[in-house]
Design a protein around this motif. Structure first.
Motif, PDB file in Angstrom:
ATOM      1  N   SER A 273       0.908  -1.291  -0.046  1.00  0.00           N
ATOM      2  CA  SER A 273      -0.393  -0.029   0.304  1.00  0.00           C
ATOM      3  C   SER A 273       0.638   1.277   0.150  1.00  0.00           C
ATOM      4  CB  SER A 273      -0.677   0.024   1.237  1.00  0.00           C
ATOM      5  OG  SER A 273       0.111  -0.114   2.046  1.00  0.00           O
ATOM      6  N   ASP A 274       2.021   1.064   0.465  1.00  0.00           N
ATOM      7  CA  ASP A 274       2.880   2.236   0.805  1.00  0.00           C
ATOM      8  C   ASP A 274       3.443   2.391  -1.002  1.00  0.00           C
ATOM      9  OD1 ASP A 274       3.281   2.227   3.302  1.00  0.00           O
ATOM     10  OD2 ASP A 274       4.750   1.273   3.165  1.00  0.00           O
ATOM     11  N   VAL A 275       3.940   1.537  -1.744  1.00  0.00           N
ATOM     12  CA  VAL A 275       4.204   2.042  -3.376  1.00  0.00           C
ATOM     13  C   VAL A 275       3.065   2.804  -3.612  1.00  0.00           C
ATOM     14  CG1 VAL A 275       4.906   0.833  -5.226  1.00  0.00           C
ATOM     15  CG2 VAL A 275       5.667   0.027  -3.050  1.00  0.00           C
ATOM     16  N   ASP A 276       1.454   2.173  -3.844  1.00  0.00           N
ATOM     17  CA  ASP A 276       0.607   2.653  -4.558  1.00  0.00           C
ATOM     18  C   ASP A 276       0.580   4.179  -3.291  1.00  0.00           C
ATOM     19  OD1 ASP A 276      -2.184   1.499  -5.553  1.00  0.00           O
ATOM     20  OD2 ASP A 276      -2.996   3.032  -4.212  1.00  0.00           O
ATOM     21  N   ARG A 277       0.300   4.474  -2.790  1.00  0.00           N
ATOM     22  CA  ARG A 277       0.027   5.487  -1.696  1.00  0.00           C
ATOM     23  C   ARG A 277       0.863   6.540  -2.737  1.00  0.00           C
ATOM     24  NH1 ARG A 277       1.047   4.593   2.353  1.00  0.00           N
ATOM     25  NH2 ARG A 277      -0.926   3.750   3.038  1.00  0.00           N
ATOM     26  N   ALA A 278       2.155   5.765  -3.159  1.00  0.00           N
ATOM     27  CA  ALA A 278       3.371   6.605  -3.475  1.00  0.00           C
ATOM     28  C   ALA A 278       3.127   7.819  -5.232  1.00  0.00           C
ATOM     29  CB  ALA A 278       4.555   6.528  -3.831  1.00  0.00           C
ATOM     30  N   ALA A 279       2.230   6.383  -5.834  1.00  0.00           N
ATOM     31  CA  ALA A 279       2.167   6.588  -7.068  1.00  0.00           C
ATOM     32  C   ALA A 279       0.077   7.572  -6.991  1.00  0.00           C
ATOM     33  CB  ALA A 279       1.523   5.286  -8.062  1.00  0.00           C
ATOM     34  N   ARG A 280      -0.219   7.539  -6.110  1.00  0.00           N
ATOM     35  CA  ARG A 280      -1.231   7.379  -6.389  1.00  0.00           C
ATOM     36  C   ARG A 280      -1.427   8.953  -6.134  1.00  0.00           C
ATOM     37  NH1 ARG A 280      -5.576   5.186  -7.094  1.00  0.00           N
ATOM     38  NH2 ARG A 280      -3.813   3.091  -7.446  1.00  0.00           N
ATOM     39  N   ASP A 281      -0.736   9.150  -4.858  1.00  0.00           N
ATOM     40  CA  ASP A 281      -0.615  11.103  -4.705  1.00  0.00           C
ATOM     41  C   ASP A 281      -0.237  11.996  -5.148  1.00  0.00           C
ATOM     42  OD1 ASP A 281      -1.601  10.058  -1.371  1.00  0.00           O
ATOM     43  OD2 ASP A 281       0.649  10.273  -0.588  1.00  0.00           O
ATOM     44  N   VAL A 282       1.045  11.280  -6.387  1.00  0.00           N
ATOM     45  CA  VAL A 282       1.540  12.107  -7.596  1.00  0.00           C
ATOM     46  C   VAL A 282       0.180  12.361  -7.759  1.00  0.00           C
ATOM     47  CG1 VAL A 282       2.914  12.283  -9.288  1.00  0.00           C
ATOM     48  CG2 VAL A 282       3.663  11.551  -6.787  1.00  0.00           C
ATOM     49  N   ILE A 283      -0.626  11.218  -8.803  1.00  0.00           N
ATOM     50  CA  ILE A 283      -1.776  12.147  -9.362  1.00  0.00           C
ATOM     51  C   ILE A 283      -2.354  12.947  -8.918  1.00  0.00           C
ATOM     52  CG2 ILE A 283      -3.347  10.755 -10.972  1.00  0.00           C
ATOM     53  CD1 ILE A 283      -1.181   8.675 -11.097  1.00  0.00           C
ATOM     54  N   ALA A 284      -2.888  12.478  -7.675  1.00  0.00           N
ATOM     55  CA  ALA A 284      -3.654  13.674  -7.076  1.00  0.00           C
ATOM     56  C   ALA A 284      -3.791  14.722  -6.678  1.00  0.00           C
ATOM     57  CB  ALA A 284      -4.363  12.833  -5.575  1.00  0.00           C
ATOM     58  N   ASP A 285      -2.650  14.823  -5.966  1.00  0.00           N
ATOM     59  CA  ASP A 285      -1.958  16.199  -6.327  1.00  0.00           C
ATOM     60  C   ASP A 285      -1.809  16.531  -7.477  1.00  0.00           C
ATOM     61  OD1 ASP A 285      -1.457  15.702  -3.859  1.00  0.00           O
ATOM     62  OD2 ASP A 285       0.584  15.386  -3.478  1.00  0.00           O
ATOM     63  N   ALA A 286      -1.660  16.513  -8.489  1.00  0.00           N
ATOM     64  CA  ALA A 286      -2.110  16.945 -10.183  1.00  0.00           C
ATOM     65  C   ALA A 286      -3.680  17.581 -10.370  1.00  0.00           C
ATOM     66  CB  ALA A 286      -1.259  16.523 -11.285  1.00  0.00           C
ATOM     67  N   GLY A 287      -4.151  16.643  -9.659  1.00  0.00           N
ATOM     68  CA  GLY A 287      -5.597  16.986 -10.147  1.00  0.00           C
ATOM     69  C   GLY A 287      -6.332  16.359 -10.447  1.00  0.00           C
ATOM     70  N   TYR A 288      -6.156  14.379 -10.853  1.00  0.00           N
ATOM     71  CA  TYR A 288      -5.898  13.816 -11.194  1.00  0.00           C
ATOM     72  C   TYR A 288      -6.308  12.669 -11.152  1.00  0.00           C
ATOM     73  CZ  TYR A 288      -4.917  16.246 -15.724  1.00  0.00           C
ATOM     74  OH  TYR A 288      -4.576  17.593 -17.202  1.00  0.00           O
ATOM     75  N   GLY A 289      -6.381  12.647  -9.460  1.00  0.00           N
ATOM     76  CA  GLY A 289      -6.902  12.247  -8.566  1.00  0.00           C
ATOM     77  C   GLY A 289      -8.175  10.916  -9.273  1.00  0.00           C
ATOM     78  N   ASP A 290      -9.096  11.582  -9.788  1.00  0.00           N
ATOM     79  CA  ASP A 290     -10.506  10.393  -9.812  1.00  0.00           C
ATOM     80  C   ASP A 290     -10.155   9.883 -11.694  1.00  0.00           C
ATOM     81  OD1 ASP A 290     -11.932  11.437  -8.104  1.00  0.00           O
ATOM     82  OD2 ASP A 290     -12.864  12.874  -9.026  1.00  0.00           O
ATOM     83  N   TYR A 291      -9.201  10.365 -11.740  1.00  0.00           N
ATOM     84  CA  TYR A 291      -9.341   9.235 -13.504  1.00  0.00           C
ATOM     85  C   TYR A 291      -7.661   8.359 -13.424  1.00  0.00           C
ATOM     86  CZ  TYR A 291     -11.580  13.572 -14.553  1.00  0.00           C
ATOM     87  OH  TYR A 291     -12.609  14.050 -14.838  1.00  0.00           O
ATOM     88  N   PHE A 292      -7.623   7.937 -12.166  1.00  0.00           N
ATOM     89  CA  PHE A 292      -6.471   7.193 -11.707  1.00  0.00           C
ATOM     90  C   PHE A 292      -7.278   6.310 -11.030  1.00  0.00           C
ATOM     91  CE2 PHE A 292      -2.359   5.409  -9.462  1.00  0.00           C
ATOM     92  CZ  PHE A 292      -2.443   3.897  -9.973  1.00  0.00           C
TER      93      PHE A 292
END
Length: 364
Positions: A273-292
């Motif tokens: 889950s740490d690895v998933d979170r690391a990738a997901r946070d980058v995308i969410a912080d860029a405003g595209y979290g709903d699209y991952f």
């Protein structure tokens, strides 16, 4: 039994002792392939590899027994269609699991009727799946498995290069896929899957490759994999036909940063889950979290999808030797999708990527 499979059997028995497991029951499939080096033709006839603390053997349909003996010297408890498997299973349990104590581990991929047959024969014992015994052992690859996975990854690289070199306006997605299939088949491998998704189709992560015609300005998802020497490959890269669509460069850069963040988080001792979170946070912080819209990765071994799964909810602790994908993506409905995927093996100091192809978009 060869030294490889004898060593794997010894490791399984050590895990059984550590987890209080008295019997492991495995159906025809990848678990049996890993532990015994083969599996008989899988059909509705009950067939099990039973492993106890000291002995092991097969519950085997009689019509498969002679062929199975070419691959294994373990005892065969045979049963015929005319008599059914009950007596043979009882004899196998008496020989392999006479103490009838400890939990039973059941292969989670076996047919349900096989599992119920075993459960009815041993009704009062606790049961579990293979996640802390056979499944855990399979998730940590040995040097031979690494070699096979690496060879298949390099063949996958070559198939990707062939597909990208063939790209041109007027081709269909299916025509690109045929290049991929042909390259694997002509170079000693077997094609497994071929997702070719142009622009709006690429916004569907599991797009069914079709007759969409490629045109200038398309962003094309190329997610391909094959099998070589018993082990698979899996990789996703992007291609642009002529010129990139509006907004593409920004989104590609975000996905690339997500890959790099996941790679940096993938260390022995980290949770999946740490690895998933690391990738997901980058995308969410860029405003595209709903699209991952999917997990960050999955394991790869004999099966193209196997543990460990790199998800937001997984508390699996990553260990050296585990092999898994890192594949974040952003999918913009009606426009395009971008997924960048690499398979890695976890080393003591972090992940080693199997592919040798850069993740930059290829411009056709």
């Amino acid at each position: 039994m060869s030294s490889v499979f004898a060593e794997r059997m010894a490791r399984l028995r050590a895990a059984m002792k550590q987890t209080g497991t008295g019997l492991v029951a495995i159906g025809p499939g990848s678990h049996m392939q890993w532990l015994a080096g083969f599996y008989p033709h899988p059909d509705e006839r009950p067939c099990l590899l039973l492993v106890g603390p000291e002995k092991a053997g097969f519950l085997m349909p009689a019509l498969n027994a002679e062929a199975a003996r070419l691959h294994s010297d373990l005892p065969m408890f045979e049963w015929a269609d005319a008599t059914g498997p009950d007596a043979a299973l009882s004899a196998a349990i008496d020989a392999i699991f006479p103490q009838r104590t400890g939990r039973i581990v059941i292969d989670e991929t076996m047919r349900a009727d096989f599992a119920f047959l075993l459960a009815d024969a041993l009704p009062v014992l606790p049961r579990a799946f293979t996640q802390d015994t056979l499944g855990l052992l399979r998730s940590i690859k040995d040097e031979d498995e690494y070699r096979r996975l690496k060879a298949c990854a390099l063949l996958n690289d070559a198939a990707m290069k062939a597909a990208r070199a063939a790209l041109k306006p007027g081709m269909t997605e299916n025509a690109v896929a045929e290049v991929v299939r042909g390259h694997f088949s002509q170079n000693g491998g077997q094609p497994l899957f071929w997702i070719v998704g142009a622009s709006e189709n690429g916004a569907h992560p599991h797009h069914a490759t079709g007759d969409r015609v490629l045109k200038t300005g398309d962003a094309v998802v190329l997610d391909i994999g094959g099998r070589l020497d018993g082990y698979p490959s899996d990789m996703t890269r992007m291609a642009i036909i002529g010129e990139e669509p509006e907004g593409y460069r920004e989104v590609h850069a975000i996905v690339e940063r997500a890959v790099q963040a996941a790679l940096a988080a993938a260390k022995p001792g980290a949770k999946a889950s740490d690895v998933d979170r690391a990738a997901r946070d980058v995308i969410a912080d860029a405003g595209y979290g709903d699209y991952f819209v999917h997990r960050t990765g999955h394991g790869l071994g004999i099966d193209a999808h196997e543990p460990p799964y790199i998800t937001a909810t997984s508390d699996v602790v990553l260990e050296e030797g585990m092999v898994f994908s890192i594949e974040p993506g952003i999918y913009l409905p009606g426009r395009f999708g971008i997924r960048l995927e690499d398979i890695v093996i976890l080393r003591a100091d972090g992940p080693e990527i199997f592919s040798e192809l850069p993740r930059d978009a290829y411009v056709a």
